[in-house]
Design a protein around this motif. Structure first.
Motif: not given
Length: 104
Positions: A40-44, A67-71, A90-104
């Motif tokens: 995932g992404q990090v804050d360098s 960068l996304h602490v709940r990921e 696996k492409p798209g897995s981060r998006k799925d996690v982000d959407m779950a956190v947002l409640g979508s």
């Protein structure tokens, strides 16, 4: 935190650490200890490294600030075998996690 064992003769000036654009690399002298694309992404600016002892072994200790602490990362690098048995990212897995956190 990532702990990478090193020899007693390794000095801080021997350590070449690079973190940018989702890639990480750590080399001590001629020995490459870590290299690859991060899961995932990090804050360098909030990530760093140091040399310390752990369980009687000298180590380079890398602290990465997500960068996304709940990921939740299954692994450190995209090419590592993860808990789910994936041998590549696996492409798209981060998006799925982000959407779950947002409640979508």
């Amino acid at each position: 935190r990532i702990y990478l064992p090193i020899g007693n003769d390794v000095k801080a000036s021997d350590v070449d650490f690079q973190l940018s654009y989702g890639k990480i690399r750590l080399q001590c002298g001629d020995q490459q200890l870590l290299e690859g694309d991060l899961w995932g992404q990090v804050d360098s600016t909030d990530s760093d490294w140091m040399i310390e002892h752990r369980d009687g072994q000298r180590c380079v200790v890398i602290s990465l600030a997500k960068l996304h602490v709940r990921e939740n990362w299954d692994r450190l690098l995209k090419t590592e075998e993860g808990k789910g048995g994936w041998d590549t990212f696996k492409p798209g897995s981060r998006k799925d996690v982000d959407m779950a956190v947002l409640g979508s």
